[in-house]
Write an enzyme that holds these catalytic residues in place. Sequence first.
Site, short mmCIF file in Angstrom:
data_model
loop_
_atom_site.label_atom_id
_atom_site.label_comp_id
_atom_site.label_asym_id
_atom_site.label_seq_id
_atom_site.Cartn_x
_atom_site.Cartn_y
_atom_site.Cartn_z
N TYR A 127 9.98 -19.62 -3.48
CA TYR A 127 9.88 -19.89 -4.91
C TYR A 127 9.83 -18.58 -5.68
O TYR A 127 10.29 -17.56 -5.19
CB TYR A 127 8.70 -20.86 -5.19
CG TYR A 127 8.94 -21.56 -6.49
CD1 TYR A 127 10.11 -22.30 -6.66
CD2 TYR A 127 8.08 -21.42 -7.55
CE1 TYR A 127 10.41 -22.89 -7.87
CE2 TYR A 127 8.38 -22.01 -8.77
CZ TYR A 127 9.53 -22.74 -8.92
OH TYR A 127 9.84 -23.31 -10.12
N ARG B 133 18.10 -22.43 -18.59
CA ARG B 133 17.04 -21.42 -18.80
C ARG B 133 16.27 -21.27 -17.49
O ARG B 133 15.16 -21.75 -17.35
CB ARG B 133 16.10 -21.88 -19.94
CG ARG B 133 15.14 -20.82 -20.42
CD ARG B 133 13.92 -21.45 -21.07
NE ARG B 133 13.25 -22.38 -20.17
CZ ARG B 133 12.33 -22.02 -19.27
NH1 ARG B 133 11.98 -20.76 -19.13
NH2 ARG B 133 11.75 -22.93 -18.50
N GLU C 92 13.53 -29.70 -15.24
CA GLU C 92 13.20 -28.34 -14.81
C GLU C 92 14.15 -27.33 -15.44
O GLU C 92 15.37 -27.46 -15.31
CB GLU C 92 13.31 -28.29 -13.27
CG GLU C 92 12.82 -27.03 -12.65
CD GLU C 92 11.34 -26.79 -12.86
OE1 GLU C 92 10.98 -25.63 -13.10
OE2 GLU C 92 10.54 -27.74 -12.81
N ASP C 93 13.60 -26.33 -16.10
CA ASP C 93 14.39 -25.20 -16.62
C ASP C 93 15.54 -25.62 -17.53
O ASP C 93 16.67 -25.11 -17.43
CB ASP C 93 14.89 -24.32 -15.46
CG ASP C 93 13.74 -23.50 -14.87
OD1 ASP C 93 12.65 -23.50 -15.48
OD2 ASP C 93 13.91 -22.85 -13.83
N ASP D 105 7.87 -29.78 -16.00
CA ASP D 105 6.94 -28.82 -15.40
C ASP D 105 6.74 -27.60 -16.28
O ASP D 105 5.65 -27.04 -16.34
CB ASP D 105 7.45 -28.41 -14.02
CG ASP D 105 6.38 -27.67 -13.23
OD1 ASP D 105 5.22 -28.14 -13.22
OD2 ASP D 105 6.67 -26.62 -12.64
N ASP D 106 7.80 -27.18 -16.99
CA ASP D 106 7.68 -25.98 -17.83
C ASP D 106 6.74 -26.22 -19.01
O ASP D 106 6.03 -25.32 -19.44
CB ASP D 106 9.07 -25.57 -18.36
CG ASP D 106 10.06 -25.41 -17.22
OD1 ASP D 106 9.83 -24.54 -16.38
OD2 ASP D 106 11.03 -26.18 -17.15
N ASN E 211 7.57 -15.39 -15.65
CA ASN E 211 8.17 -15.18 -14.33
C ASN E 211 9.59 -14.68 -14.47
O ASN E 211 10.22 -14.91 -15.49
CB ASN E 211 8.20 -16.51 -13.56
CG ASN E 211 6.83 -16.92 -13.08
OD1 ASN E 211 6.05 -16.08 -12.69
ND2 ASN E 211 6.53 -18.21 -13.12
#
Length: 536
Positions: free
Chosen positions: A84, A137, A227-228, A250-251, A392
């Site tokens: 990850y 993203r 996600e993203d 999750d973001d 991150n």
Amino acid sequence: MRDPRYNKGLAFTETERETHYLRGLLPPAIISQELQERKIMNNIRQYQVPLQRYMAMMDLQERNERLFYKLLIDNVEELLPVVYTPTVGEACQKYGSIFTRSQGLYISLKEKGKILEVLKNWPERSIQVIVVTDGERILGLGDLGCQGMGIPVGKLALYTALGGVRPSACLPITLDVGTNNEQLLNDEFYIGLRQRRATGQEYADFLQEFMTAVKQNYGEKVLIQFEDFANHNAFELLAKYGTTHLVFNDDIQGTASVVLAGLIAAQKLLGGTLADHTFLFLGAGEAGTGIAELIALEISRQTKAPIEECRKKIWLVDSKGLIVNSRKESLQHFKKPWAHEHETVGNLLDAVNAIKPTVLIGTSGKGQTFTKDVIEAISSFNERPIILALSNPTSQSECTAEQAYTWSKGRAVFATGSPFDPVEYDGKIHVPGQANNAYIFPGFGLGVVMSGAIRVHDDMLLAASEALAQQVSEENFENGLIYPPFSNIRKISAHIAANVAAKAYELGLASRRPRPKDLVKYAESCMYSPIYRNYR
């Protein structure tokens, strides 16, 4: 032997080799899973380049599924940064070049009108968790188009390793709607559609067809984790489908839950309550506003004050400076609740001096933005400032652990999004916490799946945060840690799952009846085990 779910390599026993016609197809030695694990860890440690370690792990996943998860569970602190963040970011950037065997499902604009058929091509029927991205993203790296697949694959490996969701019940999906990344469009090894991103109605219709097809094919109780996605789409998708599907971002929500857990734990370390603090964020995108909203919800729950009142303790700085009332007209809708009465302030340092926060949180995606001046300023009016540099991968972190401890003279309570090594300052070893979503989403997913929840409610996120904060021991506090060590992650996930499931039952959102008596034990019993099975 060719099927990663059944393959055991040299661990096939004499009887299994006899019964299943494997004699001669393997060397005569018979070794245990533990020895295999030692050998592979030894090999992986030989690689100097993180991307090579990533490729070795992906290769193992495609060859021997149980051994892959055994490795990941037993060496989680060492291998988490490999499968990850930060390594998965580099893997996505180079995904076209390192692509060998397809993992997951690719649904592109070519499949418009046929998405249900494409879903039926996936060999597994009973799916419990889908992680889906459109690659716009990826981490702090921007638009990686179809090559964002590394993220859903990596996330679902963690759902299994850390949360115990069966690998066969996990489905990684990339929606390829094109890319605006010129470098990829001109890259001969790019694996996606060579066209600009679809937007507006075309994009909305494509997503609508996808969400409808998922529900039709897998039913009401499949957890869909966005996600993203880019900010503008992420909020809209969550708002639009949050009432009709079991969706989780999750973001926005996972990050918020893990950060809130750290802040709740920090209160035990510092004394006092969340309501005593003033919060200042650098970055007002998905993560920043998501965390801010969950903090406000928790303060409101603790103090019984209206949420509008609680939001006033939280200030956000975006690329144009402090978010204040006079800017309200030009703000995106998700930033508007955070515009408070104050004169305009152009940069972070001036905002720190004007607001005098006790907690500084970075979700900007821009490295080195918590400068020496900023950290010295917050340390000048706080005995123990709480500083969270969450962006991150490591290269985008707002500051390093060494900078935070040195500039605050060892007084900061500090955590980051990506891992940093311990720092020695003034004769004392400081261990930075890692506010990693991997603490929350695997246990959260397990809790949702095992209770048969049909919707995600904000109170379930608060329940996850509280469960995580409770897992921080006195010994952890003594080392200045506000998160428990990752080595106990399966136990932590079981507690989070139990708390989330309990909340789902309480809210009337759980469909699995009867409710298990001991939810922690039930969570542990639901977890996938990577130990080899014996074949008759």
